[in-house]
Design an enzyme around this catalytic site. Sequence first.
Site, short mmCIF file in Angstrom:
data_model
loop_
_atom_site.label_atom_id
_atom_site.label_comp_id
_atom_site.label_asym_id
_atom_site.label_seq_id
_atom_site.Cartn_x
_atom_site.Cartn_y
_atom_site.Cartn_z
N ALA A 161 0.82 -1.21 0.00
CA ALA A 161 0.00 0.00 0.00
C ALA A 161 0.85 1.26 0.00
CB ALA A 161 -0.93 0.00 1.22
N HIS A 196 18.46 3.05 25.85
CA HIS A 196 18.41 1.75 26.52
C HIS A 196 17.44 1.83 27.71
CE1 HIS A 196 19.81 -2.05 28.26
NE2 HIS A 196 19.84 -1.44 29.44
#
Length: 455
Positions: free
Chosen positions: A308, A433
């Site tokens: 798409a 992190h």
Amino acid sequence: MSPRVVVLGGGPAGDVAALRAAQLGAESVLIERAELGGTCLNWGCIPTKSLLAGADLLRKIRNAADFGITVDAPRVDFTRMMERKEEIVLKMRRGVESACQRRKVRVVKAQGVVDGNAVVAGGERFEYDHLVVCVGTEPAGLRGIDMEHPRVVTSNGILRLERLPDHLLVIGGGVVGCEFASLFLALGSRVTVVELLPQILPGVDARITQQFRRSIEKEGATFHTGRTVQSVEYGESAVTAQLDDGTRVDADLMLVSVGRRAQTRGIGLEDAGVVIGEQDHIVVDDFLRTANPQIWGAGDCIGGLQLAHLGSAEAARAVENALDHHVMPMDRTVVPACIYTHPEIAMVGLNPDAAAAAGLTVKRGQARFLGNGKALGEGEPEGIAELYADAASDRLVGATVMGVHAVEIIHEVSVAISDGLTMDDLGSVIHAHPTVSELIMDSAEQGEGVAPYLS
């Protein structure tokens, strides 16, 4: 006088073509025989991902005890799942309709037929200076199988089920077949997949595919690869497929997912000078123009990757070229592709086989989800991230990621490839992190031989 742009087909390519034409000052008419949004919104991307979200939630609930949460055994309300899917589709479709109203795009809901320099639809004749054809595709049937039998469905028909199948037989182990296999496995159905080729998910890095297959087999899927269906016996409540090796598979529903065919015949394109090639795809040049200089093509109906987001990008480019706005050829070098199975798979650029075919020697960088704290915290240790770089220049040429959030983090690599970054460049970017996207940094560092925790 404003240029007249008529768009034939209202899917993710056609919608964007009509809206972009209006943005650029054209008189824009969008002709769609069914509902706006096309296959993606009504029969593909949106409804299937709505159902897959329910399947993922169900998996989490079943594993809640691992997180220290005790719950009763969940029960699947399949009717409500299907209703929710339709509610989301309707909301998205209304969004497209509202966008067309805001941009003053005239929407005509009727079958359009090209007649000279006009498209006839709904009893009216719409003259055009430029016609953009975005008619999309429809599910293909399979020779020798009764596609009208109530126990046989395509990817369209399976979205209209009223109850869960006990045993789903999937013919075709490509993206669509594997997504539905993943969905119905989670919902409690038995699933058997038959694939003609020796590998499911053709086009995906073979090492990733092998790991995915092992993962989904743990959930209960059965695969017959390198096999064809020789015959089918039809009953009122079941079908039985006999494979070419003599295996018989009894199921109460058969899904045929063997590709799609363009809907380009019988709408006057050939008479207008448009060349239609293999699998009924419209032939276009690098600028998306057909053999008729007033007619352009975009989306699934011109062939190539049936995605798409690619169709939308092609449609915008076709309109910009038609209206002489930053005329450029269509660049398909960096197009991410996503598979919404469990675990997810996402790809961009070249994999090692494709790179080798292009004459490149690649080096890999890889990191496993098993070593990622965020993935472990979410209870999703299954997966691997792989980066591929040209061994001579270190420039990134592709990536494959399998695991939780893969379809989201692939775009970082897309940007890196687009900007010509090396594996070392990407590994030098500080990543937050704990995040799953750290796997991209870890993979790059591993490829460069500087990953602190990886060999």
